[in-house]
Design an enzyme around this catalytic site. Structure first.
Site, PDB file in Angstrom:
ATOM      1  N   GLU A 202      -6.168  -9.888  -1.956  1.00  0.00           N
ATOM      2  CA  GLU A 202      -6.907  -9.736  -0.706  1.00  0.00           C
ATOM      3  C   GLU A 202      -8.418  -9.642  -0.946  1.00  0.00           C
ATOM      4  OE1 GLU A 202      -5.436  -6.647   1.859  1.00  0.00           O
ATOM      5  OE2 GLU A 202      -3.336  -6.977   1.305  1.00  0.00           O
TER       6      GLU A 202
ATOM      7  N   GLU B 281       0.809  -1.210   0.000  1.00  0.00           N
ATOM      8  CA  GLU B 281       0.000   0.000   0.000  1.00  0.00           C
ATOM      9  C   GLU B 281       0.855   1.278   0.000  1.00  0.00           C
ATOM     10  OE1 GLU B 281      -2.874  -0.346   3.149  1.00  0.00           O
ATOM     11  OE2 GLU B 281      -3.729  -2.171   2.310  1.00  0.00           O
TER      12      GLU B 281
END
Length: 561
Positions: free
Chosen positions: A484, A373
Site C-alpha cells: 500500500e 492490520e
C-alpha cells in the site's frame, strides 16, 4: 415552497415517474434509448425480469474506523450503461409494486468513495414512500463534513393522486418539477449537471419495487446516447511500469489500488490504471461492508466488475480484505460473543461469510489479504480485540486461513500490516503471528508490508532496512509484498520521489519481494479528513490530474537502470 402548498398542484403516482433534464445542444432530436434493455447485471440490488427491473434494498453504508456512523452508500450503475447528453433530454421511468421507499437518482458523475466517507457529486434523487415524494439535490460542492453531506435542495411533498406522472426538467440553472404540465417548484441550482453525462442509481429502503420502463430521449434539438462501460479496454503501454518491470522480472507485478467509479467515468484515470500496472487491489469493493451489507446478503457486483476489467487486461487481482477490525457492516459488528453458544453461532456466521466470498472469487484472484492490520493503527504489538478475536480468540488467523484454503487451495494468502516495514517490535510481532498461524495449520504464504509514509520525519523507510526486513521474512519461508505504498509530498516532490524510488528499488531488486502496489492512482481522487474534521486533498500518488508526477518518473528510473 412548503410541502402542504404543493398538494394543490400535484397528482403524482408512486407508480409512474417521468424525469426530464436539459443540458447543452446537439442534433438527433428524437433519438430514444431503452434503458431497461441494457445490461444491469453489475448494478447492486437490481435484477432484470420479464416485467422490468426488480430492485431490492441493499442498505449499503460506510462506517467510521471505530465502527460508528453509517453514511448511506446507495448503489448505482457503474459497470453497464450510463448516458451521454448534449442538449435537452428526458429520462422516463415507470415504478410499481413498491413495498418500501423507492429511489431513482441521476448523478452528474459517480461519487468518490473513500475508506470512511463518500463525496456526493451533483445529483437529483427522487424518493417515493407511499404517497410521499422527497426531492433531494446535491450540487457537487465539497462538504464541510463529508460524512454528513448537505443537499442544496430538500423538498418533501404529500402526493394527492398516485396515478399521475411526475416531470423533472432542468433548463439552464433551474430545475423544474411539474405534474400535469403545472410547475410546482423551480429552484435555482447552478451547475448541478456539468459533465455531459448522467449516471443512474436505483435503490430501495425497507422493501423492494419494480421499474416497468426506463427510457431516455433527446428533446428540443438535443442528443442522448447510451454508453456501455463493460466494453472498457485500454491497451498496455510499452513503456509502462509493468512492461518495464517484466523485461527484468517477468513474474513481478507492479500494481495499484483501484476504484470502479473513476475507472469507468474518468478516461485519464482508466488509461493510467490499465496501461501502467499489472495488478489490481480493490480499494474498498472487497471489504466486508461493501460485500455483505446484511446477514446473508451479498453485493458482489462492483467487485466482480473490477475483477472482470482486470482479467480482460491481463492483470492479477489481489483480494482486500477478508478479516479486518474496520470496514465491517453493522450486522458483523453486532454479532454476540457473551456466551459459548453466542460464539458458536457467530463463528458459523463469520465462517459462512469467508467461505461464500472466497468461493465466489475462486480461480479469479491471485491472492488474498486473509488478515488485515491485526495489530491496528496505534503501532502496538497486541492483537486487536475485533469481532474475529472475540469469537475465535487469538488463534483466529489460523481458523480463517484454514477456511480460505478449503474454499480455494490455489489462492495465495497474506497477512497485511502497517508499521512493520523496518526491523522492530512491530515486525517481530507480525513474524511471530504468521509463524504461529502456520504452526496451527494455517496456510499463510507471505506478508504485506504497507509502506505508508504519511510523514517523512517519522515514517521514512530506509532502503537497507527494508532489504533486511525482506531477508528476514524470506528466511522464515515467507514472500513479501509492498502492499500500500504512498508517500507524502509535504517536503516537496523531490523528497517524495526519492522515498518512492528507495522503497520500490528495495522490493524490485529482492527476489523474495514478489509485487509492489501503490495505494491509489491519481491525486484527483485522494481525499482524507484532517484532525479538524475538514476534507483535504492528498498529494501522495504517482499521477495528478492525469499527468505523471516526479515520483512516477523516479520509479521508471529504477526500472531503466
Amino acid at each position: 415552497m412548503a410541502g402542504g402548498s404543493l398538494a394543490a398542484y400535484l397528482a403524482v403516482a408512486a407508480s409512474v415517474l417521468v424525469l426530464c433534464l436539459a443540458a447543452c445542444s446537439a442534433p438527433d432530436r428524437d433519438r430514444t434509448v431503452d434503458l431497461i434493455g441494457q445490461d444491469w447485471t453489475a448494478a447492486p440490488g437490481v435484477t432484470a425480469g420479464e416485467d422490468g427491473l426488480h430492485v431490492r434494498a441493499t442498505d449499503r453504508r460506510i462506517v467510521q474506523q471505530d465502527g460508528s456512523g453509517g453514511q448511506p452508500n446507495p448503489p448505482l450503475q457503474l459497470y453497464g450503461t450510463h448516458l451521454e447528453v448534449d442538449g435537452d433530454f428526458s429520462v422516463t421511468a415507470t415504478i410499481a409494486d413498491a413495498t418500501g421507499a423507492a429511489s431513482l437518482t441521476l448523478y452528474d458523475r459517480p461519487p468518490v468513495v473513500a475508506d470512511e466517507f463518500r463525496i456526493e457529486p451533483g445529483s437529483v434523487r427522487l424518493t417515493l414512500r407511499g404517497r410521499d415524494l422527497r426531492v433531494t439535490v446535491h450540487d457537487g460542492s465539497l462538504p464541510d463534513d463529508p460524512t454528513r453531506p448537505r443537499p442544496v435542495y430538500d423538498q418533501q411533498v404529500t402526493l394527492a393522486d398516485p396515478a399521475a406522472p411526475l416531470t423533472v426538467s432542468r433548463s439552464g440553472d433551474t430545475l423544474r418539477i411539474a405534474s400535469d404540465g403545472e410547475t410546482v417548484t423551480a429552484p435555482e441550482l447552478g451547475d448541478v449537471f456539468t459533465s455531459g453525462q448522467v449516471w443512474l442509481g436505483l435503490s430501495g429502503e425497507g422493501g423492494s419495487f419494480t421499474v416497468r420502463s426506463l427510457t431516455a430521449r433527446a428533446l428540443d434539438g438535443g442528443a442522448v446516447s447510451a454508453v456501455d462501460t463493460t466494453r472498457l479496454t485500454v491497451p498496455p503501454a510499452r513503456d509502462g511500469l509493468q512492461a518495464l518491470a517484466a523485461r527484468q522480472r517477468p513474474d513481478f507485478r507492479v500494481g495499484a489500488a483501484l476504484a470502479l467509479g473513476p475507472l469507468t467515468a474518468d478516461p485519464e484515470y482508466a488509461r493510467a490504471a490499465l496501461s501502467e500496472f499489472g495488478s489490481v487491489t480493490p480499494e474498498n469493493a472487497m471489504k466486508p461492508q461493501h460485500l455483505s451489507p446484511g446477514p446473508g446478503v451479498y453485493t458482489f457486483e462492483e467487485a466482480d466488475a473490477l475483477v472482470d476489467i482486470a482479467r480482460r487486461h491481463g492483470m492479477d487481482v489481489h483480494g482486500h480484505t477478508l478479516t479486518f477490525g474496520e470496514a465491517l457492516p453493522r450486522w458483523m459488528q453486532d454479532l454476540p460473543t457473551t456466551t459459548e453458544a453466542d460464539r458458536r453461532a457467530s463463528a458459523t456466521a463469520l465462517l459462512d461469510y469467508v467461505t461464500t466470498v472466497v468461493t465466489h472469487f475462486r480461480g479469479r484472484l491471485a491472492s488474498w489479504d486473509v488478515v488485515n492490520e491485526p495489530f491496528g493503527v496505534d503501532q502496538g504489538t497486541q492483537l486487536r480485540h475485533n469481532v474475529w478475536y472475540r469469537v475465535f480468540g487469538p488463534g483466529y488467523p489460523a481458523v480463517v486461513s484454514r477456511a480460505v484454503h478449503a474454499a480455494d487451495p490455489d489462492v495465495a494468502q497474506y497477512v497485511n500490516e502497517n508499521g512493520a516495514d523496518v526491523p522492530g517490535p512491530r515486525q517481530d510481532a507480525l513474524l511471530a503471528l504468521v509463524t504461529e498461524t502456520n504452526a496451527q495449520g494455517g496456510h499463510i504464504d507471505g506478508v504485506g508490508l504497507q509502506a505508508h509514509v504519511y510523514d517523512l520525519s517519522t515514517d521514512r523507510i530506509d532502503g537497507d532496512d527494508l532489504t533486511r526486513s525482506i531477508d528476514r521474512f524470506a528466511g522464515a519461508g515467507l514472500r513479501v509484498r509492498i502492499s500500500e505504498n504512498d508517500v507524502t509530498r509535504s517536503e516537496g516532490p523531490d523528497a517524495q520521489a526519492e522515498q518512492y524510488a528507495e522503497v520500490f528499488a528495495a522490493c524490485f531488486r529482492h527476489p523474495n519481494c514478489v509485487s509492489y502496489t501503490t495505494w491509489g492512482v491519481d491525486d484527483r481522487y485522494n481525499w482524507w479528513v484532517a484532525p479538524d474534521g475538514r476534507l483535504r486533498q492528498g498529494h501522495d500518488l504517482l499521477f495528478e490530474q492525469g499527468r505523471p508526477t516526479l515520483a512516477h518518473r523516479a520509479l521508471r528510473s529504477v526500472l531503466e537502470r
